[in-house]
Design a protein around this motif. Structure first.
Motif, PDB file in Angstrom:
ATOM      1  N   SER A  40      -4.611  -1.799  10.256  1.00  0.00           N
ATOM      2  CA  SER A  40      -3.399  -1.615  10.664  1.00  0.00           C
ATOM      3  C   SER A  40      -3.255  -1.737  12.403  1.00  0.00           C
ATOM      4  CB  SER A  40      -2.965  -0.082  10.213  1.00  0.00           C
ATOM      5  OG  SER A  40      -3.728   0.703  11.202  1.00  0.00           O
ATOM      6  N   THR A  41      -2.108  -1.987  12.715  1.00  0.00           N
ATOM      7  CA  THR A  41      -1.639  -2.201  14.010  1.00  0.00           C
ATOM      8  C   THR A  41      -2.099  -0.854  14.837  1.00  0.00           C
ATOM      9  OG1 THR A  41       0.301  -3.311  13.330  1.00  0.00           O
ATOM     10  CG2 THR A  41       0.346  -2.559  15.590  1.00  0.00           C
ATOM     11  N   GLN A  42      -1.993   0.338  13.955  1.00  0.00           N
ATOM     12  CA  GLN A  42      -2.318   1.629  14.696  1.00  0.00           C
ATOM     13  C   GLN A  42      -4.077   1.618  15.083  1.00  0.00           C
ATOM     14  OE1 GLN A  42      -0.429   1.374  11.960  1.00  0.00           O
ATOM     15  NE2 GLN A  42       1.543   1.881  13.052  1.00  0.00           N
ATOM     16  N   GLU A  86       6.977   2.968   1.550  1.00  0.00           N
ATOM     17  CA  GLU A  86       6.509   3.093   0.149  1.00  0.00           C
ATOM     18  C   GLU A  86       5.739   4.147  -0.282  1.00  0.00           C
ATOM     19  OE1 GLU A  86       6.088  -0.527   1.469  1.00  0.00           O
ATOM     20  OE2 GLU A  86       4.583   0.435   2.728  1.00  0.00           O
ATOM     21  N   GLN A 145      -5.204   3.842  10.012  1.00  0.00           N
ATOM     22  CA  GLN A 145      -5.364   3.157   8.793  1.00  0.00           C
ATOM     23  C   GLN A 145      -6.213   2.041   9.005  1.00  0.00           C
ATOM     24  OE1 GLN A 145      -2.032   1.815   6.505  1.00  0.00           O
ATOM     25  NE2 GLN A 145      -3.038   2.289   4.683  1.00  0.00           N
ATOM     26  N   ASN A 195       8.937  -4.743  11.591  1.00  0.00           N
ATOM     27  CA  ASN A 195       8.363  -4.881  10.243  1.00  0.00           C
ATOM     28  C   ASN A 195       8.912  -6.223   9.680  1.00  0.00           C
ATOM     29  OD1 ASN A 195       8.564  -1.715  10.319  1.00  0.00           O
ATOM     30  ND2 ASN A 195       6.628  -2.452  10.587  1.00  0.00           N
ATOM     31  N   ARG A 209      -2.206 -12.137  13.044  1.00  0.00           N
ATOM     32  CA  ARG A 209      -1.768 -11.996  11.518  1.00  0.00           C
ATOM     33  C   ARG A 209      -1.129 -13.693  11.461  1.00  0.00           C
ATOM     34  NH1 ARG A 209       0.290  -5.935  10.977  1.00  0.00           N
ATOM     35  NH2 ARG A 209      -1.943  -5.098  10.151  1.00  0.00           N
ATOM     36  N   GLU A 247       3.445   4.706  11.961  1.00  0.00           N
ATOM     37  CA  GLU A 247       4.571   4.493  12.416  1.00  0.00           C
ATOM     38  C   GLU A 247       5.283   5.760  12.696  1.00  0.00           C
ATOM     39  OE1 GLU A 247       3.596   1.568  11.025  1.00  0.00           O
ATOM     40  OE2 GLU A 247       4.959   0.033  11.922  1.00  0.00           O
ATOM     41  N   SER A 262       0.875  -1.118   0.121  1.00  0.00           N
ATOM     42  CA  SER A 262      -0.018  -0.090  -0.078  1.00  0.00           C
ATOM     43  C   SER A 262       1.024   0.952   0.039  1.00  0.00           C
ATOM     44  CB  SER A 262      -0.694  -0.202   1.309  1.00  0.00           C
ATOM     45  OG  SER A 262      -1.598   1.178   1.532  1.00  0.00           O
ATOM     46  N   ASP A 299       1.395   4.166   0.284  1.00  0.00           N
ATOM     47  CA  ASP A 299       0.808   5.516   1.062  1.00  0.00           C
ATOM     48  C   ASP A 299       1.570   5.731   2.311  1.00  0.00           C
ATOM     49  OD1 ASP A 299      -0.057   3.516   2.576  1.00  0.00           O
ATOM     50  OD2 ASP A 299      -2.016   4.196   2.865  1.00  0.00           O
ATOM     51  N   TYR A 300       3.004   5.091   2.233  1.00  0.00           N
ATOM     52  CA  TYR A 300       3.404   5.158   3.736  1.00  0.00           C
ATOM     53  C   TYR A 300       5.059   5.593   3.594  1.00  0.00           C
ATOM     54  CZ  TYR A 300       2.509   3.341   8.268  1.00  0.00           C
ATOM     55  OH  TYR A 300       2.396   3.128   9.644  1.00  0.00           O
ATOM     56  N   PHE A 313      -4.105  -1.379   2.074  1.00  0.00           N
ATOM     57  CA  PHE A 313      -3.534  -1.956   3.208  1.00  0.00           C
ATOM     58  C   PHE A 313      -4.187  -3.402   3.731  1.00  0.00           C
ATOM     59  CE2 PHE A 313      -1.836  -3.219   7.498  1.00  0.00           C
ATOM     60  CZ  PHE A 313      -0.429  -3.342   7.200  1.00  0.00           C
ATOM     61  N   SER A 369       4.968  -4.060   3.186  1.00  0.00           N
ATOM     62  CA  SER A 369       4.183  -3.118   3.386  1.00  0.00           C
ATOM     63  C   SER A 369       4.394  -2.393   4.745  1.00  0.00           C
ATOM     64  CB  SER A 369       2.795  -3.261   2.942  1.00  0.00           C
ATOM     65  OG  SER A 369       2.212  -2.163   2.556  1.00  0.00           O
ATOM     66  N   GLY A 370       5.349  -2.368   5.379  1.00  0.00           N
ATOM     67  CA  GLY A 370       5.580  -1.849   6.779  1.00  0.00           C
ATOM     68  C   GLY A 370       4.603  -2.629   7.741  1.00  0.00           C
ATOM     69  N   MET A 371       4.789  -3.957   7.461  1.00  0.00           N
ATOM     70  CA  MET A 371       3.630  -4.824   8.131  1.00  0.00           C
ATOM     71  C   MET A 371       4.267  -5.361   9.328  1.00  0.00           C
ATOM     72  SD  MET A 371       1.205  -7.941   6.886  1.00  0.00           S
ATOM     73  CE  MET A 371      -0.107  -6.903   6.318  1.00  0.00           C
ATOM     74  N   ASN A 372       3.484  -5.253  10.634  1.00  0.00           N
ATOM     75  CA  ASN A 372       3.945  -5.797  11.925  1.00  0.00           C
ATOM     76  C   ASN A 372       3.739  -7.293  11.919  1.00  0.00           C
ATOM     77  OD1 ASN A 372       3.557  -2.800  12.495  1.00  0.00           O
ATOM     78  ND2 ASN A 372       4.953  -3.397  13.845  1.00  0.00           N
TER      79      ASN A 372
HETATM   80  N1  ARG Z   1       2.779  -1.290  10.769  1.00  0.00           N
HETATM   81  C1  ARG Z   1       1.348  -1.154  10.559  1.00  0.00           C
HETATM   82  C2  ARG Z   1       0.846  -2.249  10.459  1.00  0.00           C
HETATM   83  O1  ARG Z   1       1.552  -3.389  10.507  1.00  0.00           O
HETATM   84  C3  ARG Z   1       1.066  -0.299   9.426  1.00  0.00           C
HETATM   85  C4  ARG Z   1       1.458  -0.569   8.433  1.00  0.00           C
HETATM   86  C5  ARG Z   1       0.828   0.282   7.036  1.00  0.00           C
HETATM   87  N2  ARG Z   1       1.696   0.034   5.829  1.00  0.00           N
HETATM   88  C6  ARG Z   1       1.372   1.000   4.642  1.00  0.00           C
HETATM   89  N3  ARG Z   1       2.007   0.662   3.633  1.00  0.00           N
HETATM   90  N4  ARG Z   1       0.143   1.790   4.791  1.00  0.00           N
HETATM   91  O2  ARG Z   1      -0.442  -2.711  10.340  1.00  0.00           O
END
Ligand code: ARG
Length: 273
Positions: A161-163, A55, A158, A228, A117, A200, A48, A50-51, A92, A109-112
């Motif tokens: 997301s983790t947030q 990315e 988002q 991530n 998950r 993040e 995604s 937008d980060y 995402f 994608s910066g995924m935790n």
């Molecule tokens: N690190 C967070 C998660 O794993 C948010 C990642 C959002 N990444 C993005 N490309 N928008 O949920």
């Protein structure tokens, strides 16, 4: 006597057919993702974009491109496997579903890699560590000093997301506003539709570079998943090992650090929010 022989033949044939179809099923289920990526000569990575700096879109030589350190990592993973990289952009939230459905081969994608998950997909080693930060309007910076200051407030996060989880579980009585795209959440903050936005920390820092009316509050949330990681379908040990090899190589050589520095510079120059 004759009948007995015929029966025997039929029975043997049946057993043979059953065994064959059983073996067939087994091999289908144990399809090796690393092998099939190599066979098709291409790895499809979902993200995604937008980060920033992970990315994001940037104009490179007059062309709109998806760049960032996740893209650099994806490129190196493809290179080490000897295949082309195809980036598939999507929101995402649907990334894990797309991976499970075979629309993409991996998620970067910066995924935790959190516990929820991990029940659905497997992850590589951690390639980057970051805390979660809270973006606010510069003029409201004094109002947001501790987590309690967020109680009952309109907070953006988002979707999926983790947030989102932090906003819903760690903050008390928050009115959580969920959007699919982080750039739209930044707009919501700028136009006072939300009072705070959790991302993040590096993403929050990048947002203030390109949006001077925003500021980073002192509030941070530790990341319980440890950073991530790259997401892959369950049970693909060969592919996980292959990806981990690339991550280790990039860590040892210092290239990963350099990708992060470069992505931050590029995002600061290029982002148009
Ligand atoms: N690190 C967070 C998660 O794993 C948010 C990642 C959002 N990444 C993005 N490309 N928008 O949920």
């Amino acid at each position: 006597m004759k009948m007995g022989l015929i029966k025997k033949i039929i029975a043997t044939t049946l057993v043979g057919v059953m065994t064959l179809s059983f073996v067939g099923c087994g091999s289908k289920e144990e399809k090796n993702d690393l092998e099939s990526i190599k066979e098709k000569g291409k790895v499809v990575v979902g993200m995604s974009a937008d980060y920033a700096p992970y990315e994001f879109h940037a104009m490179i030589d007059g062309k709109d491109k998806v760049v960032g350190f996740d893209v650099d990592l994806a490129n190196e993973i493809a290179k080490d496997m000897g295949v082309e990289l195809e980036i598939k952009e999507m929101e995402f939230d649907p990334l894990i579903g797309a991976l499970k459905a075979g629309q993409i081969d991996m998620i970067i994608s910066g995924m935790n890699p959190d516990e929820k998950r991990k029940k659905q997909i497997d992850f590589s080693d951690i390639y980057y560590e970051a805390k979660h930060g809270v973006l606010v309007k510069q003029e409201n910076l004094d109002k947001f000093k501790t987590v309690d200051d967020l109680t009952g407030k309109k907070i953006g996060a988002q979707l999926g997301s983790t947030q989102q989880e932090i906003a819903e579980k760690t903050v008390k009585d928050a009115d959580v506003q969920l959007l699919a795209n982080v750039n739209n959440l930044i707009l919501e903050l700028k136009t006072d539709k939300v009072e705070a936005l959790i991302t993040e920390e590096p993403v929050a820092k990048m947002a203030i570079k390109t949006n001077p009316e925003l500021a980073l509050s002192e509030i941070t949330f530790e990341d319980s998943a440890g950073g991530n990681a790259v997401g892959m379908r369950k049970g693909q040990t060969d592919l996980v090992n292959q990806v981990n090899k690339t991550i280790q190589r990039l860590k040892d050589s210092g290239e990963l650090d350099q990708f992060i520095v470069d992505a931050n510079e590029l995002a600061a120059q290029n982002q148009s929010n």
